[in-house]
Each structure stands twice: as C-alpha cells, then as structure tokens.
Design a protein around this motif. Structure first.
Motif, PDB file in Angstrom:
ATOM      1  N   ARG A 126      -8.963   6.458  45.672  1.00 49.54           N
ATOM      2  CA  ARG A 126      -9.866   5.548  44.980  1.00 49.54           C
ATOM      3  C   ARG A 126      -9.195   4.197  44.754  1.00 49.54           C
ATOM      4  O   ARG A 126      -9.779   3.142  44.978  1.00 49.54           O
ATOM      5  N   GLN A 127      -7.926   4.269  44.307  1.00 50.32           N
ATOM      6  CA  GLN A 127      -7.188   3.030  44.066  1.00 50.32           C
ATOM      7  C   GLN A 127      -7.055   2.211  45.334  1.00 50.32           C
ATOM      8  O   GLN A 127      -7.202   0.987  45.317  1.00 50.32           O
ATOM      9  N   GLU A 149     -10.251   0.557  46.041  1.00 49.61           N
ATOM     10  CA  GLU A 149     -10.408  -0.578  45.133  1.00 49.61           C
ATOM     11  C   GLU A 149      -9.560  -1.761  45.578  1.00 49.61           C
ATOM     12  O   GLU A 149     -10.015  -2.903  45.597  1.00 49.61           O
ATOM     13  N   ALA A 150      -8.319  -1.447  45.932  1.00 53.01           N
ATOM     14  CA  ALA A 150      -7.402  -2.498  46.355  1.00 53.01           C
ATOM     15  C   ALA A 150      -7.942  -3.198  47.587  1.00 53.01           C
ATOM     16  O   ALA A 150      -7.886  -4.430  47.707  1.00 53.01           O
ATOM     17  N   GLU A 192     -11.071  -3.442  48.437  1.00 53.10           N
ATOM     18  CA  GLU A 192     -12.200  -4.270  48.037  1.00 53.10           C
ATOM     19  C   GLU A 192     -11.710  -5.586  47.441  1.00 53.10           C
ATOM     20  O   GLU A 192     -12.216  -6.670  47.780  1.00 53.10           O
ATOM     21  N   ALA A 193     -10.713  -5.458  46.552  1.00 53.23           N
ATOM     22  CA  ALA A 193     -10.169  -6.654  45.911  1.00 53.23           C
ATOM     23  C   ALA A 193      -9.603  -7.603  46.955  1.00 53.23           C
ATOM     24  O   ALA A 193      -9.819  -8.829  46.895  1.00 53.23           O
ATOM     25  N   LYS A 197     -12.362  -9.270  48.778  1.00 52.45           N
ATOM     26  CA  LYS A 197     -12.998 -10.282  47.938  1.00 52.45           C
ATOM     27  C   LYS A 197     -12.120 -11.527  47.880  1.00 52.45           C
ATOM     28  O   LYS A 197     -12.615 -12.661  48.035  1.00 52.45           O
TER      29      LYS A 197
END
Lengths: 189, 251
Positions: free
Chosen positions: A87-88, A91-92, A94-95, A98
C-alpha cells in the motif's frame, strides 16, 4: 546348530498338521494364539501406551501446537506487513506521479511566462529599431534631397558659366542675362 | 549355516511363525506377566522412537522446522486433520488419545520391518487390546454424551418400520463385531506379510530359486512398507469413524 534344525523340522511339521494338535505346548503353531503370553503382552502394551500418551499429551503435542500457531502468526504478520508495504509503495508511486505532473505543469508555466516576456521585449525592441530605422531613413532622405538641390544648383551655375564661355570662345559677346535665360529655358525644357 | 545345508539335503524347512514367538530376554524361564520379553524390548524401542521424533526433534521449536521437526509436524497435522474431518470439531479433545494409537501402531509396524525385529502389532493380544480400548471408549463416550439416545444408532429411522427390528439386530451384531475386525485387520495383515517374507526366505535355500526369492522378498518388503503405514492409517481412521458414531449417533 544341526540339532536345532531337526527340532525346527518337527515344529514345522506341527505347523503343517495344524494348531489344534500342538496348541497347548510352549511353542504352538501360531504364537499369536499362545494365551500364556497374553498377560505379558497386554501388561507391557498398557505401560507403553500410558508412557506414549503422557509424553505426547504433556510435552510433544502442546509443543507442536505452539510451534504451528507461532508459525501461523508469523505468516499472518508477514502477510499484513507485506500488504502494508505494498500500500505504501502504491501511495509513494501516486505521490511521485503527482509531483511529476506538478513539476511538468510548473515548467510549462515558466516556459510560457518566459516566452511571453521574451516576446514582449522583442516587440519593444523591434518597434524601437523600426523607429530608429525610420528616423535614420528620413534623415538620409533629407540629406539626399539637400545634396540633390545643391547638385542642381551647381549644374545650373556650371551650365551658365560653360554657356557663357562657349559664347565667348565663338567670338560672341556674352550677355549674362540672355545666357541665363537661355540656359534656364533649356534646363526646364 | 547348518540350516541351509540341511534344507538343501532334506527338503525345504520353513519357520514362518518363529519370528512371532514371545520369549524372555534374560534366562530361559516361562513368560510371566511382568517378565522382560522381546515384547518389552520392541515396545520400549517404539517409545524411544516416538520420543525421539515427537520430543527431541521438536526441541528447537523452530519457526523454520528442521527435517525431524517437519516429520513430527506432518504426523501431527495428518492425525489432527483426520480427527477433525472425520469425527468433527468436538472429536478434537480425543486427539491425544488417537495420536497415541496412531504413533504406537505406525512406529511398531515400521520397527517390525527391521531384520530380526519382533513385530508387536502382529499379535492379537496387542491389537485386540487396542481395538477393545477404542470399543469401550466409544461406547462409554456414546452413553455419557447421549444416554439412552445412543441406542438410536441401532434403530435406523430412515428404513421402513417393518425392516427396523431386523436392521437393529444386524446393527447390534456389526457393532460388537467391530473390535474383532478392527484388531484382526491390523494383526492379520502384519502377521501374514511377515510370514510370507519368511516363506520366500525359506525358498532362498535352493540355489536355483534364490535369485527369484531375493526379488520376491524385496517386492514383498516394499509392499510391507506400504501395509505398515496403511494399516496404521486404517486403524486410526476407523477409530475416528467409531468416535463420530459416539459423538453424533443419529444416522
């Protein structure tokens, strides 16, 4: 050894002839049916079973159960941790994406701004240059006009002088006013 | 050597049953109840083997098991799953008892396959006691848990009413035959296999037949390895089935 063999032959024959004839003896046809050994076997079997039961139920089985439970726990924990890390990672990512998009937008903005600034400056400079060029052209035209005027004047003077000299050289008498009128009419004509 | 020589001269000599004779380890006296006999020796070896596998091999309690610990865990999981699947969740409290039976039988069977070994589980005295223990346990558990309703096991309520008394008689007979079949299946299989190997060994006395005999013994030995495990498995799973009858007597 030989005597034993002979005895054994006798027993073998007894086997063949049947258990019943031999049943009550010390070594019957089937030792399984020799009831005199039953109490011994049963006694030792019960001892053995009790020992095994206590060893298993007191020591071995709880221990193995604990080990298996521990392993199951460890596996579950590891799976949870792996899920968490995954999950992390997502997320990373995605970040990161972005941030990348942001940076790209920012860069485009900066580029557009810079382009605009450069364009504006360029326009100003071009206008300035145009104005300068126009001023210089006007000045030059004026100078050319002046030069042309001077040249025309000079031509007139030279023509009149030349005409007067030619008249004089031909032996005539040069009348200044007549020569000037003639030259003027010629230049205009 | 004398036996072989004699065999070639005076015909074949078979002693297939000699290996089952119970005899005292020390001295020549009779076999009393507490005499230390070859039965004692091989049962003690079975206990040692079980302690070695289930206690010593698991002493490291490794989350990553050693080879011995893997086998112990395999045995545990095998029997535990069998009890749970066949006897149901409430059968699990009998698991140490069933594990004891399984471990003893399987160990004794395999130890019995060692050359010169005495096979304790080839004796009806031993298998009979094992089967009777199961029989009494199951009967007592059935009556304690369900009282007289346990007798419903013999009353086949799904059959037509007229047939039920006949079926009840058959069911009762089959119930009481259980310990007999249970014990003779195990003891008989082992005794027969070991005796057959011995008979083939007797044929090896004839030089011409001996290669064939050796091949036959090897094949039988492989089969006996299979039988040793399968009979322990069958005994255990039948115990679980009987236990299921006691815990859930309705058909």
């Amino acid at each position: 050894m030989a005597t034993e063999t002979h005895e054994a032959v006798g027993e073998g024959l007894a086997d063949a002839t049947g258990v019943a004839a031999h049943g009550a003896d010390a070594a019957p046809g089937m030792p399984q049916l020799d009831f005199s050994t039953f109490s011994n076997q049963i006694f030792w079997l019960l001892v053995t079973l009790v020992v095994i039961y206590f060893v298993l139920s007191r020591i071995a089985l709880p221990r193995i159960a604990a080990v298996l439970a521990e392993r199951q726990g460890a596996i579950t924990n590891d799976l949870t941790a792996a899920e968490d890390l995954k999950r992390q990672a997502v997320e990373a990512e995605e970040a990161y994406n972005k941030a990348l998009a942001d940076a790209r937008a920012e860069a485009q903005k900066i580029v557009a701004e810079a382009k605009g600034e450069i364009q504006a400056e360029l326009d100003v400079q071009i206008a300035k240059a145009d104005a300068e060029i126009a001023a210089k052209a006007a000045e030059s035209e004026k100078a050319i006009a002046e030069i042309r005027a001077t040249a025309m004047q000079n031509v007139e003077i030279v023509a009149k002088d030349t005409a007067a000299e030619i008249v004089r050289a031909l032996g005539g008498k040069a009348d200044t006013a007549t020569v000037e009128a003639a030259v003027n009419s010629r230049i205009k004509g | 050597m004398a036996t072989e020589a004699h065999g070639e001269e005076g015909g074949l000599v078979f002693h297939p049953m000699d290996q089952f004779i119970v005899k005292p380890l020390f001295g020549d006296g009779g076999v009393g109840m507490f005499t230390i006999t070859n039965v004692t020796l091989w049962m003690a070896l079975a206990v040692l083997a079980i302690v070695g596998l289930m206690v010593l091999a698991t002493s490291r309690r490794g989350v990553i098991p050693s080879r011995g610990q893997s086998i112990a865990e395999l045995a545990y999981g095998f029997v535990y799953k069998m009890v749970e699947d066949v006897a149901g969740k409430d059968g699990v409290k009998f698991f140490p008892y069933i594990m004891t039976l399984f471990m003893f039988i399987v160990t004794a069977n395999f130890l019995g396959l060692l050359p010169l070994a005495f096979t304790t589980t080839s004796h009806f005295a031993v298998t009979g006691v094992l089967a009777l223990l199961v029989f009494f346990t199951v009967t007592i558990v059935g009556f304690v848990k369900h009282g007289t309703k346990f007798l419903g096991l013999f009353w086949v309520s799904s059959a037509p009413l007229a047939l039920r008394p006949i079926l009840a008689i058959i069911e009762v007979i089959s119930y009481f035959v259980r310990p007999v079949s249970h014990s003779i299946r195990l003891g008989g299989n082992l005794m027969a296999g070991h005796a057959v190997v011995k008979v083939f060994a007797g044929f090896a006395a004839i030089a011409v037949v001996s290669p064939l005999s050796v091949v036959a013994i090897t094949a039988m030995y492989g089969l006996e390895l299979l039988v040793a495990f399968i009979q322990a498995y069958v005994f255990t799973i039948l115990t679980c089935v009987y236990l299921k009858d006691a815990l859930h007597p309705s058909h």
